[in-house]
Design a protein around this motif. Structure first.
Motif, mmCIF file in Angstrom:
data_model
loop_
_atom_site.group_PDB
_atom_site.id
_atom_site.type_symbol
_atom_site.label_atom_id
_atom_site.label_comp_id
_atom_site.label_asym_id
_atom_site.label_seq_id
_atom_site.Cartn_x
_atom_site.Cartn_y
_atom_site.Cartn_z
ATOM 1 N N UNK A 88 -20.301 0.540 -5.663
ATOM 2 C CA UNK A 88 -19.172 -0.115 -6.330
ATOM 3 C C UNK A 88 -18.054 0.888 -6.605
ATOM 4 N N UNK A 89 -18.425 2.095 -7.008
ATOM 5 C CA UNK A 89 -17.422 3.139 -7.241
ATOM 6 C C UNK A 89 -16.670 3.431 -5.951
ATOM 7 N N UNK A 90 -17.429 3.548 -4.865
ATOM 8 C CA UNK A 90 -16.836 3.816 -3.552
ATOM 9 C C UNK A 90 -15.875 2.690 -3.162
ATOM 10 N N UNK A 91 -16.292 1.443 -3.411
ATOM 11 C CA UNK A 91 -15.459 0.286 -3.061
ATOM 12 C C UNK A 91 -14.149 0.291 -3.843
ATOM 13 N N UNK A 92 -14.225 0.550 -5.148
ATOM 14 C CA UNK A 92 -13.006 0.585 -5.950
ATOM 15 C C UNK A 92 -12.095 1.721 -5.503
ATOM 16 N N UNK A 93 -12.660 2.899 -5.287
ATOM 17 C CA UNK A 93 -11.842 4.034 -4.855
ATOM 18 C C UNK A 93 -11.183 3.765 -3.508
ATOM 19 N N UNK A 94 -11.899 3.099 -2.602
ATOM 20 C CA UNK A 94 -11.310 2.759 -1.294
ATOM 21 C C UNK A 94 -10.130 1.814 -1.479
ATOM 22 N N UNK A 95 -10.288 0.835 -2.365
ATOM 23 C CA UNK A 95 -9.201 -0.122 -2.606
ATOM 24 C C UNK A 95 -7.993 0.568 -3.234
ATOM 25 N N UNK A 96 -8.236 1.412 -4.242
ATOM 26 C CA UNK A 96 -7.104 2.075 -4.896
ATOM 27 C C UNK A 96 -6.468 3.114 -3.969
ATOM 28 N N UNK A 97 -7.276 3.776 -3.148
ATOM 29 C CA UNK A 97 -6.716 4.713 -2.161
ATOM 30 C C UNK A 97 -5.756 3.979 -1.231
ATOM 31 N N UNK A 98 -6.188 2.826 -0.767
ATOM 32 C CA UNK A 98 -5.367 2.045 0.172
ATOM 33 C C UNK A 98 -4.080 1.579 -0.508
ATOM 34 N N UNK A 99 -4.201 1.134 -1.763
ATOM 35 C CA UNK A 99 -3.015 0.688 -2.493
ATOM 36 C C UNK A 99 -2.065 1.842 -2.781
ATOM 37 N N UNK A 100 -2.621 3.048 -2.993
ATOM 38 C CA UNK A 100 -1.803 4.215 -3.324
ATOM 39 C C UNK A 100 -1.239 4.919 -2.085
ATOM 40 N N UNK A 101 -1.691 4.519 -0.900
ATOM 41 C CA UNK A 101 -1.239 5.172 0.333
ATOM 42 C C UNK A 101 0.263 4.976 0.503
ATOM 43 N N UNK A 102 0.868 5.894 1.210
ATOM 44 C CA UNK A 102 2.308 5.831 1.435
ATOM 45 C C UNK A 102 2.761 4.550 2.120
ATOM 46 N N UNK A 103 1.975 4.063 3.049
ATOM 47 C CA UNK A 103 2.339 2.833 3.770
ATOM 48 C C UNK A 103 1.670 1.639 3.088
ATOM 49 N N UNK A 104 2.295 1.201 1.998
ATOM 50 C CA UNK A 104 1.719 0.119 1.205
ATOM 51 C C UNK A 104 1.448 -1.110 2.061
ATOM 52 N N UNK A 105 0.241 -1.653 1.949
ATOM 53 C CA UNK A 105 -0.052 -2.881 2.676
ATOM 54 C C UNK A 105 0.770 -4.031 2.090
ATOM 55 N N UNK A 106 1.004 -5.037 2.891
ATOM 56 C CA UNK A 106 1.750 -6.171 2.373
ATOM 57 C C UNK A 106 0.978 -7.458 2.647
ATOM 58 N N UNK A 107 1.433 -8.503 2.028
ATOM 59 C CA UNK A 107 0.880 -9.820 2.293
ATOM 60 C C UNK A 107 -0.583 -9.951 1.938
ATOM 61 N N UNK A 108 -1.334 -10.473 2.901
ATOM 62 C CA UNK A 108 -2.736 -10.835 2.677
ATOM 63 C C UNK A 108 -3.606 -9.628 2.315
ATOM 64 N N UNK A 109 -3.416 -8.509 3.024
ATOM 65 C CA UNK A 109 -4.239 -7.321 2.747
ATOM 66 C C UNK A 109 -3.984 -6.811 1.337
#
Length: 142
Positions: A67-88
């Motif tokens: 669960x820790x890994x899952x949350x960190x993966x999600x926040x890493x993706x959200x914090x990445x320079x190329x912010x995802x948009x829309x559905x992702x």
């Protein structure tokens, strides 16, 4: 690499985690040091420390390493320079929201447990106080 780099001892002092625990989190892929010194020492950044603090806060709430890994993966993706948009982006925010709700529920459960523990301790203290007040008088010689 921007920012100050710290060796594991400084990171342990700042996070109040043991060296062994930090190494375990590295072995499980939760927090990988950002670099190594020429001598092979692990070097951590402020971002690494922030990740360790997330893990440190999740552990007492009963979250698993996965669960820790899952949350960190999600926040890493959200914090990445190329912010995802829309559905992702909505899916990632939904994952973080799920963890936030789970954390709030676990905090509420812990508050209930703490209140029960405090009641129990108070009951024992009252019993001890009563025992001291009603101590039998010393026997007088006959």
């Amino acid at each position: 690499m921007d920012g100050k780099q710290m060796q594991i001892g400084e990171v342990a002092a700042r996070t109040e985690l043991s060296l062994r625990t930090i190494r375990h989190y590295e072995e499980t892929g939760l927090v990988i040091p950002s670099a190594r010194s020429q001598g092979g020492f692990r070097l951590y950044t402020e971002a690494d420390v922030a990740r360790l603090m997330v893990v440190r806060r999740m552990k007492p709430l009963g979250f698993t390493l996965d669960e820790m890994r899952e949350l960190l993966a999600a926040t890493d993706r959200l914090d990445a320079g190329d912010l995802p948009d829309g559905e992702e982006r909505e899916e990632l925010l939904g994952r973080v929201r799920h963890f936030e709700e789970a954390a709030r529920q676990r905090v509420a459960d812990l508050r209930t447990q703490l209140a029960r523990a405090e009641e129990f301790a108070a009951t024992l203290q009252e019993r001890l106080d009563r025992a001291h007040r009603t101590r039998p008088a010393e026997q007088s010689p006959a």
